[in-house]
Scaffold this motif. Structure first.
Motif, PDB file in Angstrom:
ATOM      1  N   MET A   1       0.850  -1.196   0.000  1.00 15.66           N
ATOM      2  CA  MET A   1       0.000   0.000   0.000  1.00 15.66           C
ATOM      3  C   MET A   1       0.886   1.247   0.000  1.00 15.66           C
ATOM      4  O   MET A   1       1.721   1.417   0.883  1.00 15.66           O
ATOM      5  CB  MET A   1      -0.894   0.003   1.238  1.00 15.66           C
ATOM      6  N   SER A   2       0.724   2.085  -0.960  1.00 13.08           N
ATOM      7  CA  SER A   2       1.517   3.308  -1.053  1.00 13.08           C
ATOM      8  C   SER A   2       0.878   4.420  -0.253  1.00 13.08           C
ATOM      9  O   SER A   2      -0.332   4.448  -0.061  1.00 13.08           O
ATOM     10  CB  SER A   2       1.639   3.746  -2.517  1.00 13.08           C
TER      11      SER A   2
ATOM     12  N   ARG B   1       0.295   1.200   7.711  1.00 16.19           N
ATOM     13  CA  ARG B   1       0.404   0.769   6.315  1.00 16.19           C
ATOM     14  C   ARG B   1       0.873  -0.672   6.174  1.00 16.19           C
ATOM     15  O   ARG B   1       0.612  -1.316   5.159  1.00 16.19           O
ATOM     16  CB  ARG B   1       1.358   1.686   5.553  1.00 16.19           C
ATOM     17  N   ILE B   2       1.545  -1.196   7.180  1.00 12.50           N
ATOM     18  CA  ILE B   2       2.046  -2.568   7.128  1.00 12.50           C
ATOM     19  C   ILE B   2       1.255  -3.496   8.054  1.00 12.50           C
ATOM     20  O   ILE B   2       0.880  -4.599   7.660  1.00 12.50           O
ATOM     21  CB  ILE B   2       3.551  -2.603   7.484  1.00 12.50           C
TER      22      ILE B   2
ATOM     23  N   ASN C   1       8.318  -2.240  -2.912  1.00  9.06           N
ATOM     24  CA  ASN C   1       6.867  -2.392  -2.780  1.00  9.06           C
ATOM     25  C   ASN C   1       6.551  -2.620  -1.307  1.00  9.06           C
ATOM     26  O   ASN C   1       6.794  -3.705  -0.769  1.00  9.06           O
ATOM     27  CB  ASN C   1       6.384  -3.574  -3.627  1.00  9.06           C
ATOM     28  N   SER C   2       6.012  -1.599  -0.647  1.00 12.78           N
ATOM     29  CA  SER C   2       5.736  -1.713   0.785  1.00 12.78           C
ATOM     30  C   SER C   2       4.666  -2.752   1.089  1.00 12.78           C
ATOM     31  O   SER C   2       4.587  -3.253   2.216  1.00 12.78           O
ATOM     32  CB  SER C   2       5.327  -0.352   1.356  1.00 12.78           C
ATOM     33  N   ASP C   3       3.836  -3.107   0.097  1.00 13.46           N
ATOM     34  CA  ASP C   3       2.821  -4.134   0.322  1.00 13.46           C
ATOM     35  C   ASP C   3       3.443  -5.503   0.589  1.00 13.46           C
ATOM     36  O   ASP C   3       2.779  -6.384   1.152  1.00 13.46           O
ATOM     37  CB  ASP C   3       1.893  -4.243  -0.890  1.00 13.46           C
ATOM     38  N   ARG C   4       4.687  -5.694   0.182  1.00 10.49           N
ATOM     39  CA  ARG C   4       5.352  -6.985   0.371  1.00 10.49           C
ATOM     40  C   ARG C   4       6.036  -7.102   1.725  1.00 10.49           C
ATOM     41  O   ARG C   4       6.513  -8.187   2.096  1.00 10.49           O
ATOM     42  CB  ARG C   4       6.388  -7.215  -0.737  1.00 10.49           C
TER      43      ARG C   4
END
Length: 306
Positions: free
Chosen positions: A1-2, A156-157, A289-292
């Motif tokens: 998620m950015s 976000r994480i 990629n912060s979603d990872r």
């Protein structure tokens, strides 16, 4: 998620100079740096040198030189919290004048004897809210946490987090009895001062976030977006830290450590292994990629987590 794009991204890295940079701190620096750079944002450097008894001579300069050797480039001048003491004191006076904080003369032993167990050990029972022991010398200052609304935010994480600070923590210290200012206060004041709107840091600090948001409410300061990175465990499963003699990273071989930290953050493999720092930073920034990034919140038993 950015992160949301309404305003320019401003992030930061804020180590404490209690020893050399170790791998856990490198992971935190790398995650915050890549998140800022892939969003065309600023990455500011702040040295949290507000606890002299825990600091090591020369550690602040050593951390900065190590980051430079690894290819990190921060924007602007380094902010040293030791230069901000007058601002913290002014903030304390403001909180007390608004009846959001009060003097406390309780010793740690007296708080422990209250036998009210909380998240971080013993929950403060509010003994000095009415000034019962405020005539003692060497007073601490605590923040009133009798806030009617639970503190809730979306990391976000780690997802949704909710906490009733009064129930789980109690009135917490913002200035110690030895006159030193608490991390919670200094972090909030300086995030606002530097215009930080994206905080990317280790998951051990997720537990501090509701307290910092409560302080932001009392001081009419904006609340950044938070993202808490997984912690690096040592061989015994504890958070890797200077407290437990974590070995420093080597300036002579930065690329292997960066690749390991990148992998630890769950990022995709490179199509071609970088042969230089420049190639690493180019590829890592493009691939970030912060979603990872995995969530590791086992150190943060808040009231509710998503």
């Amino acid at each position: 998620m950015s992160p949301q794009k309404e305003q320019p991204y401003i992030g930061r890295f804020a180590p404490s100079p209690s020893g050399p940079l170790h791998f856990g701190s490198l992971v935190a620096a790398l995650g915050s740096y890549l998140d800022a750079r892939c969003n065309n944002g600023q990455w500011l450097m702040r040295m949290e040198d507000i606890d002299p008894p825990r600091e090591k001579p020369g550690a602040a300069d050593d951390i900065l030189r190590t980051l430079e050797a690894f290819g990190f480039e921060w924007d602007g001048e380094v902010l040293y919290q030791s230069s901000r003491q007058a601002v913290y004191l002014e903030t304390i006076y403001r909180l007390m004048a608004d009846d959001h904080a009060y003097d406390c003369g309780c010793s740690r032993r007296e708080v422990a004897e209250a036998e009210l167990e909380g998240i971080e050990g013993t929950r403060y029972p509010g003994t000095c809210r009415t000034g019962a022991q405020a005539d003692r010398e060497n007073l601490a200052v605590r923040l009133h946490t009798d806030h009617p609304t639970p503190i809730a935010f979306k990391d976000r994480i780690c997802g949704h987090v909710r906490q009733v600070v009064e129930d789980d923590i109690g009135d917490f210290i913002i200035r110690r009895s030895d006159g030193l200012f608490a991390y919670q206060l200094a972090a909030v004041v300086d995030d606002a001062y530097q215009g930080i709107n994206q905080v990317v840091r280790g998951a051990d600090l997720l537990i501090s976030t509701p307290r910092q948001i409560l302080l932001q409410h009392f001081l009419d300061l904006p609340t950044p977006t938070y993202a808490h990175l997984p912690l690096v465990p040592d061989e015994e499963g504890r958070k890797l830290s200077k407290q437990f003699a974590a070995l420093p990273v080597s300036r002579e071989r930065p690329l292997p450590a960066l690749l390991e930290a990148y992998k630890f953050l769950g990022q995709p493999a490179f199509s071609q292994s970088p042969g230089s720092l420049q190639e690493f930073w180019e590829q890592a920034t493009a691939c970030w990629n912060s979603d990872r990034v995995p969530c590791n919140s086992r150190h943060t038993p808040l009231s509710e987590q998503g």
